[in-house]
Motif scaffolding. Sequence first.
Motif, short mmCIF file in Angstrom:
data_model
loop_
_atom_site.label_atom_id
_atom_site.label_comp_id
_atom_site.label_asym_id
_atom_site.label_seq_id
_atom_site.Cartn_x
_atom_site.Cartn_y
_atom_site.Cartn_z
N ILE A 87 37.57 35.58 72.25
CA ILE A 87 38.95 36.04 72.07
C ILE A 87 39.77 34.79 71.73
N ASP A 88 40.10 34.66 70.46
CA ASP A 88 40.80 33.46 69.97
C ASP A 88 42.14 33.30 70.71
N GLY A 89 42.30 32.15 71.37
CA GLY A 89 43.51 31.91 72.15
C GLY A 89 44.77 31.86 71.31
N GLN A 90 44.62 31.48 70.06
CA GLN A 90 45.78 31.36 69.16
C GLN A 90 46.21 32.72 68.62
N THR A 91 45.26 33.47 68.08
CA THR A 91 45.58 34.73 67.39
C THR A 91 45.44 35.95 68.30
N ARG A 92 44.75 35.80 69.44
CA ARG A 92 44.43 36.89 70.37
C ARG A 92 43.52 37.94 69.72
N GLU A 137 49.82 40.68 65.29
CA GLU A 137 51.07 39.96 65.00
C GLU A 137 52.30 40.79 65.36
N ALA A 138 52.08 42.05 65.73
CA ALA A 138 53.21 42.94 66.06
C ALA A 138 53.77 42.66 67.46
N SER A 139 52.99 42.00 68.32
CA SER A 139 53.48 41.58 69.64
C SER A 139 52.61 40.44 70.16
N PRO A 140 53.23 39.44 70.80
CA PRO A 140 52.42 38.36 71.40
C PRO A 140 51.63 38.84 72.62
N THR A 162 43.66 47.27 61.74
CA THR A 162 44.46 46.63 60.69
C THR A 162 44.76 45.20 61.13
N SER A 163 44.61 44.27 60.23
CA SER A 163 44.76 42.86 60.59
C SER A 163 46.07 42.57 61.31
#
Length: 394
Positions: A350-355, A135-138, A130-131
Amino acid sequence: MTTKRLFLKTALSLIAAASGAPAWAADTSPIKIGLILPMTGQSASTGRQIDAAVKLWMAQNGNKIAGRTVEVILKDDGAVPDATKRIAQEMIVNDKVAVIAGFGITPTALATAPLATQSKTPLVVMAAATSSITEASPYIVRTSFTLPQVTIAIADWAAKNKIRRAVTLVADYGPGFDAEKFFDSQFRLDGGQILDKLRTPLRAPDFAPVLQKVIDTKPDALFVFLPSGQGAAFMKQFAERGLDKSGIRLIATGDVTDDDQLADMGDVALGVVNSHHYSAAHPSATNKKFVEAFQAANKGMRPNFMAVGGFDGMRVIYKALETTKGAGGEALLNAMKGQIFESPRGPVLIDGQTRDIVQDVYIRKVERVPSMGNGLYNVEFDVIKAVKDPGKTK
Ligand code: VNL
């Protein structure tokens, strides 16, 4: 002994006394990786695939990092979120793991997210898609995929291939909502029309009532997302109701034509066009090597996209642990960000911004492949390069 040297010696022994080990000696304690997977229950194939891939990674890359032994602690959560959370808590507090990986379905990842944030323990999501999970944890990093990421390609393909009216059918939870929403918006943007949106329960789905609705609605195509493990049962009922001969085209995400089950699906699966990030038939040298080694170590099993999420997850963890010499926490998280490598699926970041993972998405058709024992495979015929998750809200 000079005063200076005496001072140094005293200072060092004080530090040693405080930490319980000589300060100049390297840490030799094991590096622990927690692995929480559904090894039993409805999603057990996902656990089996990832477990096999983790073992393959270790067999190929050894169990030593910075002179320390790497230990993987595997626990079965049966895909029950309360169990995942309890196991994660124990792994953090008692085992002092550096990282927790796995997470077969979305609710298990979401249930564990607050613990990751509180304890600063990185979580590597190898399966759930799920997208919003990242965003549920850094502290969450993902090596699987997202449903928005793979769904837009098939919606676009459908609209450009004479499909005007579609019905969507998805599992009634997070990834299903993502698939439904992103199929709908892309297909309508391309001029298509959605006639109906159907959902089936995650647990013990019965496809008969929704398939009857599809027969009554007579769309040009039925778009389907179901989690890995449900595809074969769905295909069976699709054929039993004569839908494979009804002129209604079946299109899907690759979760439905999953390599774990595809070989046994039979002719009903032939010709199903779908989009996804991994096929066991992906024609790269890296993938051929991966599939051969996986099959040699696991008789009768073909690696699917879950196995690749697990294999790549171990790569991300190993490289990061090499950087931190086994330390966890924020340093480990940071060392995971920005990794670029050649996966069996193709090139990934692995996008550093969005992980989240950035990867190629392929459009495939199920075919019999004479050069691969005449088995059913998802044969790639088009690619959208370097797709980021389109589902991010920030
Ligand atoms: C999920 C998404 C699970 C896609 C899946 O198989 C899958 C999830 C177990 O996010 O729960 O194919």
